[in-house]
Design a protein around this motif. Structure first.
Motif, PDB file in Angstrom:
ATOM      1  N   PRO A 263      20.602  39.032  30.467  1.00 27.38           N
ATOM      2  CA  PRO A 263      21.648  38.135  30.980  1.00 27.38           C
ATOM      3  C   PRO A 263      21.135  37.342  32.177  1.00 27.38           C
ATOM      4  CG  PRO A 263      22.523  40.326  30.602  1.00 27.38           C
ATOM      5  CD  PRO A 263      21.051  40.419  30.370  1.00 27.38           C
ATOM      6  N   TYR A 264      21.495  36.094  32.228  1.00 27.09           N
ATOM      7  CA  TYR A 264      20.993  35.202  33.275  1.00 27.09           C
ATOM      8  C   TYR A 264      22.197  34.514  33.892  1.00 27.09           C
ATOM      9  CZ  TYR A 264      18.004  31.610  35.388  1.00 27.09           C
ATOM     10  OH  TYR A 264      17.357  30.784  36.268  1.00 27.09           O
ATOM     11  N   ALA A 265      22.601  35.000  35.063  1.00 27.32           N
ATOM     12  CA  ALA A 265      23.856  34.547  35.652  1.00 27.32           C
ATOM     13  C   ALA A 265      23.851  33.076  36.063  1.00 27.32           C
ATOM     14  CB  ALA A 265      24.208  35.438  36.841  1.00 27.32           C
ATOM     15  N   PRO A 266      22.775  32.547  36.665  1.00 29.74           N
ATOM     16  CA  PRO A 266      22.887  31.167  37.175  1.00 29.74           C
ATOM     17  C   PRO A 266      23.186  30.129  36.102  1.00 29.74           C
ATOM     18  CG  PRO A 266      20.884  32.215  37.983  1.00 29.74           C
ATOM     19  CD  PRO A 266      21.455  33.126  36.959  1.00 29.74           C
ATOM     20  N   GLY A 267      22.719  30.354  34.885  1.00 28.43           N
ATOM     21  CA  GLY A 267      22.949  29.355  33.846  1.00 28.43           C
ATOM     22  C   GLY A 267      22.040  28.158  34.022  1.00 28.43           C
ATOM     23  N   PRO A 268      22.105  27.203  33.116  1.00 28.60           N
ATOM     24  CA  PRO A 268      21.228  26.041  33.215  1.00 28.60           C
ATOM     25  C   PRO A 268      21.667  25.108  34.336  1.00 28.60           C
ATOM     26  CG  PRO A 268      22.677  25.827  31.338  1.00 28.60           C
ATOM     27  CD  PRO A 268      22.961  27.167  31.929  1.00 28.60           C
ATOM     28  N   ALA A 269      20.730  24.284  34.792  1.00 25.34           N
ATOM     29  CA  ALA A 269      21.036  23.341  35.864  1.00 25.34           C
ATOM     30  C   ALA A 269      21.624  22.077  35.259  1.00 25.34           C
ATOM     31  CB  ALA A 269      19.760  23.014  36.640  1.00 25.34           C
ATOM     32  N   PRO A 270      22.864  21.733  35.615  1.00 25.87           N
ATOM     33  CA  PRO A 270      23.475  20.549  35.001  1.00 25.87           C
ATOM     34  C   PRO A 270      22.979  19.258  35.628  1.00 25.87           C
ATOM     35  CG  PRO A 270      25.014  21.585  36.496  1.00 25.87           C
ATOM     36  CD  PRO A 270      23.774  22.428  36.526  1.00 25.87           C
ATOM     37  N   ALA A 271      23.109  18.174  34.885  1.00 25.94           N
ATOM     38  CA  ALA A 271      22.765  16.841  35.365  1.00 25.94           C
ATOM     39  C   ALA A 271      24.047  16.011  35.397  1.00 25.94           C
ATOM     40  CB  ALA A 271      21.749  16.197  34.425  1.00 25.94           C
ATOM     41  N   PRO A 272      24.065  14.942  36.201  1.00 27.33           N
ATOM     42  CA  PRO A 272      25.230  14.047  36.144  1.00 27.33           C
ATOM     43  C   PRO A 272      25.356  13.432  34.748  1.00 27.33           C
ATOM     44  CG  PRO A 272      23.852  13.552  38.030  1.00 27.33           C
ATOM     45  CD  PRO A 272      23.098  14.533  37.203  1.00 27.33           C
ATOM     46  N   ILE A 273      26.567  13.105  34.353  1.00 25.42           N
ATOM     47  CA  ILE A 273      26.803  12.600  32.994  1.00 25.42           C
ATOM     48  C   ILE A 273      25.962  11.350  32.724  1.00 25.42           C
ATOM     49  CG2 ILE A 273      28.536  11.428  31.563  1.00 25.42           C
ATOM     50  CD1 ILE A 273      30.544  13.467  32.409  1.00 25.42           C
ATOM     51  N   ALA A 274      25.918  10.436  33.697  1.00 29.16           N
ATOM     52  CA  ALA A 274      25.173   9.184  33.468  1.00 29.16           C
ATOM     53  C   ALA A 274      23.705   9.486  33.205  1.00 29.16           C
ATOM     54  CB  ALA A 274      25.328   8.269  34.677  1.00 29.16           C
ATOM     55  N   GLU A 275      23.158  10.435  33.973  1.00 31.40           N
ATOM     56  CA  GLU A 275      21.739  10.754  33.822  1.00 31.40           C
ATOM     57  C   GLU A 275      21.482  11.448  32.480  1.00 31.40           C
ATOM     58  OE1 GLU A 275      19.213  13.492  36.516  1.00 31.40           O
ATOM     59  OE2 GLU A 275      20.038  11.902  37.786  1.00 31.40           O
ATOM     60  N   ALA A 276      22.358  12.380  32.129  1.00 30.73           N
ATOM     61  CA  ALA A 276      22.178  13.118  30.876  1.00 30.73           C
ATOM     62  C   ALA A 276      22.268  12.180  29.689  1.00 30.73           C
ATOM     63  CB  ALA A 276      23.229  14.219  30.768  1.00 30.73           C
ATOM     64  N   LEU A 277      23.206  11.225  29.745  1.00 30.81           N
ATOM     65  CA  LEU A 277      23.343  10.278  28.636  1.00 30.81           C
ATOM     66  C   LEU A 277      22.147   9.340  28.579  1.00 30.81           C
ATOM     67  CD1 LEU A 277      27.089   9.248  28.442  1.00 30.81           C
ATOM     68  CD2 LEU A 277      25.806  10.724  26.938  1.00 30.81           C
ATOM     69  N   ALA A 278      21.588   9.016  29.747  1.00 28.71           N
ATOM     70  CA  ALA A 278      20.412   8.144  29.753  1.00 28.71           C
ATOM     71  C   ALA A 278      19.247   8.852  29.068  1.00 28.71           C
ATOM     72  CB  ALA A 278      20.051   7.760  31.181  1.00 28.71           C
ATOM     73  N   ALA A 279      19.077  10.142  29.372  1.00 26.71           N
ATOM     74  CA  ALA A 279      18.007  10.903  28.719  1.00 26.71           C
ATOM     75  C   ALA A 279      18.222  10.922  27.213  1.00 26.71           C
ATOM     76  CB  ALA A 279      17.977  12.318  29.271  1.00 26.71           C
ATOM     77  N   CYS A 280      19.475  11.084  26.838  1.00 27.25           N
ATOM     78  CA  CYS A 280      19.831  11.092  25.420  1.00 27.25           C
ATOM     79  C   CYS A 280      19.500   9.739  24.789  1.00 27.25           C
ATOM     80  CB  CYS A 280      21.323  11.399  25.347  1.00 27.25           C
ATOM     81  SG  CYS A 280      22.000  11.457  23.748  1.00 27.25           S
ATOM     82  N   GLY A 281      19.811   8.647  25.505  1.00 28.60           N
ATOM     83  CA  GLY A 281      19.529   7.308  24.995  1.00 28.60           C
ATOM     84  C   GLY A 281      18.041   7.073  24.799  1.00 28.60           C
ATOM     85  N   TRP A 282      17.234   7.561  25.740  1.00 34.22           N
ATOM     86  CA  TRP A 282      15.785   7.410  25.596  1.00 34.22           C
ATOM     87  C   TRP A 282      15.285   8.140  24.362  1.00 34.22           C
ATOM     88  CZ3 TRP A 282      13.002   3.785  27.390  1.00 34.22           C
ATOM     89  CH2 TRP A 282      13.306   3.189  28.619  1.00 34.22           C
ATOM     90  N   ALA A 283      15.835   9.327  24.140  1.00 36.57           N
ATOM     91  CA  ALA A 283      15.408  10.094  22.970  1.00 36.57           C
ATOM     92  C   ALA A 283      15.773   9.344  21.690  1.00 36.57           C
ATOM     93  CB  ALA A 283      16.055  11.472  22.986  1.00 36.57           C
ATOM     94  N   ILE A 284      16.973   8.744  21.675  1.00 39.84           N
ATOM     95  CA  ILE A 284      17.403   8.028  20.469  1.00 39.84           C
ATOM     96  C   ILE A 284      16.590   6.748  20.292  1.00 39.84           C
ATOM     97  CG2 ILE A 284      19.344   6.813  19.425  1.00 39.84           C
ATOM     98  CD1 ILE A 284      21.102   8.920  20.840  1.00 39.84           C
TER      99      ILE A 284
END
Lengths: 289, 473
Positions: free
Chosen positions: B372-393
Motif C-alpha cells: 500500500p502506498y498512501a501518498p498516491g500519485p502526484a496530480p497535475a493541473p488540468i490544463a497541464e495534464a490535457l496538454a500532455a494528452c494533446g501532445w500524445a495524440i
C-alpha cells in the motif's frame, strides 16, 4: 496563425457537409485558408475526391483531437459539512460493502448500531448506496441517516438527480404500518447458549432445511457474540446431510461474517460499547443428545 | 546466357496487383535513364518524382532461384515496382546491351562472391542473409508489403519459418488494409447519410474481413465506430473523424517504410501486428517505483480487455508523469484478475512495447512486492495534464484513451452532466458514468486526487484518493 482555429472549423464544416451527402453528389470545396498543404498527399496522382476528402479530414481531425483545451474553470459547489468523527476501519467498510450487496444483510442493523455506538463515520463512498436504498424504506433510511450525519442532506442538495430527500423519508402510511419492522438489531435472547444448542439440534434432527433458514439466520444474528466461536465449531462438526447442507453453509458464512464485524469494531473502539458479556469466552455448548 | 523472360512471366513475379499495374506504367523509355543489360543482368536509373533517381539492378544469373533485385527506393516490396518495370522493359526488348553501370557492377560482384561462399558452407536461409545490405533481396523472399517491416525481424534469425510466417501475415494484412481504404472511399462517395451505414451488417462484414486479414485491432476499431452511427445529432462528425483516422492507419500501414521507425511501430501496433512478449522483454527496461493508479475494463467482441495504469511515483525530471499500461484479457463472462491491488506501489522493471507513444508495457523483474502506498500519485493541473494528452495524440492521432492524474473537484454542468474543475480549467466527465454520486460524496465538494482516462467522450474517473483512502470508482 490566430485564425487557424476559425479556419479549422470552416474546413471541418465543409468536409462534414460534403461527406454527409457524398462526393458523388456534392463537389468537394477548396481547402480553407491555412489547410491547403495539410492532408494533401503529394505522391498520390489519383484525382479521387473521396480520398482527398479523407486526407483532408484526417488532418483536421488530428488537429481537433490533439488541440484539446480545458473548459472554463467552474465555481465549486458548497463544501460538505465537516464531520469530526473518524472513519470506520477498512475491514468494517469492506464488510458494509458486502452486506449492502445482499450478503447476510440481516446483519445490517447491527452494523449501524455498532458504528453509531463506536462514534464512527461511514466511508463516504458507501453513502450514496445507503441513501438510494433508503428511498423506499423509511426505517432503513432513518437508521442509515443517523450514522451518515449531515452529509446526507448535503448530497441530496448537491445531486438532486439522485432523488434523495434532504430530510429522512416520511414514515409509511397507516395502512402499511403493521408491515414495517423497526430497523434495529434483533434483541439478544436471555440465554444465548440455549439458542446455540437449539440451532445445533435442528441440524441433528435434520429440521434445518432451507425453508427454515430465515428463522435460523435471525437467531444467529441475535445471539450473544461470545457464542459465535462455539456455534462455528459445532456447525463445522455437523454431519453431512443433503437436506441441511445449504442452510449449514449459509449459517456458517453468517456466523463468520458476524464475528469479523464484531472484531472490526472492537479494534476501532476497544473501550466502546461493544457488547461485552459476562460469560467467559469459549464456553462449551451442551448439546442435546 | 539466360533466356529472356516473357512479359507474362515478369508480371507473375509481382507481389501484388498494385505493383504489377505500377510496373506496366513504368516499363517505358521515358521512365529510365542509362538502362542497359548484358547476358546475366539488367540495370538502370529510374527517374522518380524525388530529386535522386532510383538505382535499379536485376541479377538474372541464377535460373533456379529466379532473379534477384536491388533498388534503393523505400518500398519494402520485393520486387518493387521499379525492378518489375525494368524487367518488363527488358522483356519487351526495350533495353540495349551496354557497359555495366558502377553501382550495378559492384553489386553483381558482391553477389557473385557471396554465392561462392555459400557454395562452401550450407546455406541457412538465403533470403535472410541477403537482407544484410538492407536494400536487396532475392525473389525467394516472396511477396511482402510495407507492413513486412516487422519491427522484430532479427537479421540472421535462425528460424526461417518465422520469417516466412511474418511475410505471409504481412501480405494478408496489406491486402486487408487496401480493401479497408477502398471501403472508406466508397463510404465517402456514397455519403454518410446512405442507409447502408446505419446497417450494422455493413460494419460487421468489414470487421470480419479485417479479422481474416489479421488486422484484429482495426476490426475492433471498426466495430466501435459502428456504435457511433446515429448516437446523437452530430454523429456525422464523430464518424467522419473515425473514418479519417482509419484512413490514416490504412495508408500509413502500407507505407511504414517512409515513416520514422517509432511512428511505424505505432502504426503496426494500431493495425494489429502483434509483438512477441519475449521480444518486448528483451528490450531495455525502465526501473522505478510504480503506483498502480487505476484499472478500466471494456468489452471487445467476446473478450474483456483490462487496462491497468501504472505511473511513476517519483515523476520524471521534466515534471511529466510517466505512464504505463498493462493489458489483461479474459474470455467474456470470466472475470479478469487484477494483477496488483489499486493504490499500491511496487518496484519493478517495465519493458515497453514499441511505438512512439510508449504506453503499453510488461512487468519484467519485480524488485518488491506491491505494498500500500498512501501518498498516491502526484496530480497535475488540468490544463497541464490535457496538454500532455494533446501532445500524445498529436504523436499518434489514433490514440483512443490517455491517462490523466488531476486534483479537481466535481462541479455540475446541468442536465445531469458533471465536470471536474480546478483553477486552470475543467474537463467534462463521460455521460453515463454511474459512480458519480460516490465521486461527489468522496470529494465532499473539495478537490481530490483523481486518476482516469481521457477519451473523446470526456474523462472517465477510475480511482480517487481522498481522506487517506483509495476509492476505486
Amino acid at each position: 496563425m490566430t485564425d487557424i482555429g476559425a479556419s479549422a472549423a470552416a474546413e471541418w464544416a465543409a468536409l462534414v457537409g460534403t461527406a454527409v451527402l457524398g462526393t458523388d453528389r456534392r463537389p468537394l470545396p477548396p481547402p480553407a485558408a491555412g489547410w491547403e498543404s495539410l492532408g494533401r498527399d503529394a505522391t498520390s496522382r489519383l484525382p479521387d475526391a473521396a480520398v482527398e476528402l479523407l486526407d483532408r479530414a484526417a488532418a483536421v481531425a488530428t488537429a481537433r483531437r490533439a488541440g484539446i483545451r480545458p473548459g472554463p474553470a467552474l465555481t465549486l459547489m458548497p463544501p460538505a459539512p465537516v464531520d469530526p468523527r473518524p472513519v470506520c476501519s477498512d475491514t468494517a467498510s469492506l464488510l458494509l460493502g458486502r452486506l449492502l450487496v445482499g450478503e447476510h444483510d440481516v446483519l445490517l442493523p447491527e452494523w449501524f448500531a455498532r458504528c453509531r455506538s463506536a462514534g464512527l463515520q461511514i466511508p463516504p463512498h458507501l453513502v450514496p448506496a445507503l441513501l438510494l436504498r433508503g428511498r423506499r424504506n423509511p426505517t432503513f433510511d432513518a437508521a442509515a441517516r443517523s450514522v451518515i450525519g449531515q452529509r446526507a442532506a448535503w448530497l441530496a442538495e448537491a445531486m438532486p438527480e439522485l432523488g434523495i430527500k434532504g430530510i429522512p423519508t416520511a414514515p409509511a402510511r397507516a395502512l402499511a404500518a403493521p408491515a414495517v419492522q423497526p430497523f434495529v438489531p434483533p434483541a439478544p435472547p436471555p440465554d444465548s447458549g440455549a439458542v446455540v444448542s437449539a440451532i445445533v439440534s435442528t441440524f441433528h434432527d435434520q429440521a434445518a432445511t432451507w425453508a427454515a433458514a430465515p428463522q435460523l439466520r435471525t437467531a444467529v444474528a441475535g445471539i450473544d457474540p461470545v457464542w459465535l466461536p462455539a456455534l462455528i465449531l459445532e456447525l463445522n462438526r455437523a454431519s453431512f446431510s443433503a437436506v441441511t447442507e445449504r442452510a449449514r453453509v449459509d449459517l456458517l458464512g453468517l456466523a463468520r461474517t458476524r464475528m469479523q464485524m464484531v472484531e472490526a469494531f472492537a479494534e476501532a473502539a476497544p473501550d466502546g460499547a461493544a457488547i461485552r458479556p459476562d460469560d467467559p469466552a469459549g464456553t462449551r455448548v451442551r448439546l442435546a443428545p | 546466357m539466360t533466356v529472356r523472360p516473357t512479359p507474362e512471366q515478369v508480371l507473375s513475379l509481382a507481389p501484388d496487383k498494385a505493383a504489377a499495374a505500377a510496373a506496366l506504367s513504368s516499363a517505358s523509355a521515358t521512365s529510365w535513364s542509362a538502362a542497359g543489360c548484358d547476358d546475366t543482368a539488367v540495370w538502370g536509373n529510374y527517374i522518380a518524382a524525388s530529386a535522386e533517381p532510383y538505382m535499379v539492378a536485376i541479377d538474372l544469373s541464377d535460373d533456379q532461384a529466379g532473379p534477384a533485385y536491388r533498388c534503393n527506393c523505400p518500398s519494402r516490396k520485393i520486387p518493387c515496382k521499379h525492378a518489375l518495370g525494368l524487367l518488363l522493359f527488358y522483356a519487351n526488348d526495350g533495353v540495349v546491351r551496354a557497359q555495366r553501370l558502377p553501382f550495378a557492377a559492384e553489386w553483381l560482384q558482391r553477389r557473385a562472391a557471396r554465392a561462392q561462399a555459400h557454395d562452401e558452407q550450407p546455406a541457412i536461409a538465403d533470403t535472410v542473409a541477403s537482407h544484410d545490405g538492407g536494400e536487396e533481396g532475392t525473389a525467394g523472399a516472396g511477396a511482402l508489403g510495407g507492413a513486412a517491416r516487422a519491427p522484430r525481424v532479427q537479421f540472421g534469425d535462425a528460424d526461417p519459418g518465422r520469417l516466412k510466417r511474418q511475410l505471409e501475415r504481412s501480405e494478408r494484412m496489406r491486402a486487408g488494409l487496401q480493401e479497408l481504404d477502398r471501403w472508406l472511399a466508397d463510404r465517402i462517395r456514397a455519403g454518410l447519410a446512405a442507409p447502408e451505414l446505419a446497417d450494422i451488417g455493413t460494419w460487421d462484414r468489414l470487421a470480419a474481413r479485417l479479422v481474416d486479414a489479421q488486422c484484429g485491432a482495426l476490426a475492433n476499431r471498426v466495430k466501435r465506430v459502428a456504435t457511433k452511427v446515429g448516437q446523437h445529432a452530430q454523429w456525422h462528425e464523430d464518424v467522419l473523424e473515425e473514418l479519417a483516422l482509419l484512413h490514416v492507419l490504412a495508408v500509413g500501414a502500407q507505407r511504414t517504410s517512409a515513416l520514422s521507425s517509432e511512428l511505424a511501430e505505432g502504426v503496426h501496433v494500431a493495425t494489429g501486428l502483434t509483438v512477441a512478449k519475449d521480444d518486448v522483454l528483451a528490450g531495455v527496461p525502465s526501473t522505478a517505483r510504480w503506483i498502480v493508479a487505476g484499472e478500466s475494463r471494456t468489452r471487445e467482441d467476446r473478450i474483456t480487455v483490462q487496462r491497468t495504469w501504472l505511473c511513476d511515483a517519483a515523476g520524471s525530471p521534466g515534471g511529466r508523469t510517466t505512464w504505463a499500461m498493462l493489458l489483461g484479457f479474459g474470455v467474456f463472462g470470466a472475470e479478469v484478475g487484477s494483477p496488483y491491488p489499486i493504490g499500491s506501489a511496487l518496484e519493478a522493471d517495465l519493458h515497453w512495447y514499441p511505438g512512439g507513444i510508449a504506453l503499453r508495457a510488461l512487468v519484467g523483474l519485480q524488485h518488491s512486492e506491491a505494498r500500500p502506498y498512501a501518498p498516491g500519485p502526484a496530480p497535475a493541473p488540468i490544463a497541464e495534464a490535457l496538454a500532455a494528452c494533446g501532445w500524445a495524440i498529436a504523436g499518434e492521432p489514433w490514440l483512443e484513451r490517455y491517462p490523466l492524474c488531476i486534483s479537481a473537484a466535481p462541479a455540475p454542468l446541468g442536465n445531469g452532466r458533471w465536470a471536474l474543475t480546478d483553477t486552470t480549467g475543467s474537463v467534462p466527465i463521460v455521460a453515463g458514468f454511474w459512480r458519480m454520486a460516490e465521486l461527489v460524496c468522496v470529494s465532499g465538494g473539495a478537490p481530490i486526487t483523481l486518476v482516469g482516462e481521457w477519451s473523446t467522450d470526456g474523462f472517465l474517473p477510475l480511482t480517487a484518493w481522498g481522506n487517506n483512502q483509495v476509492v476505486v470508482l
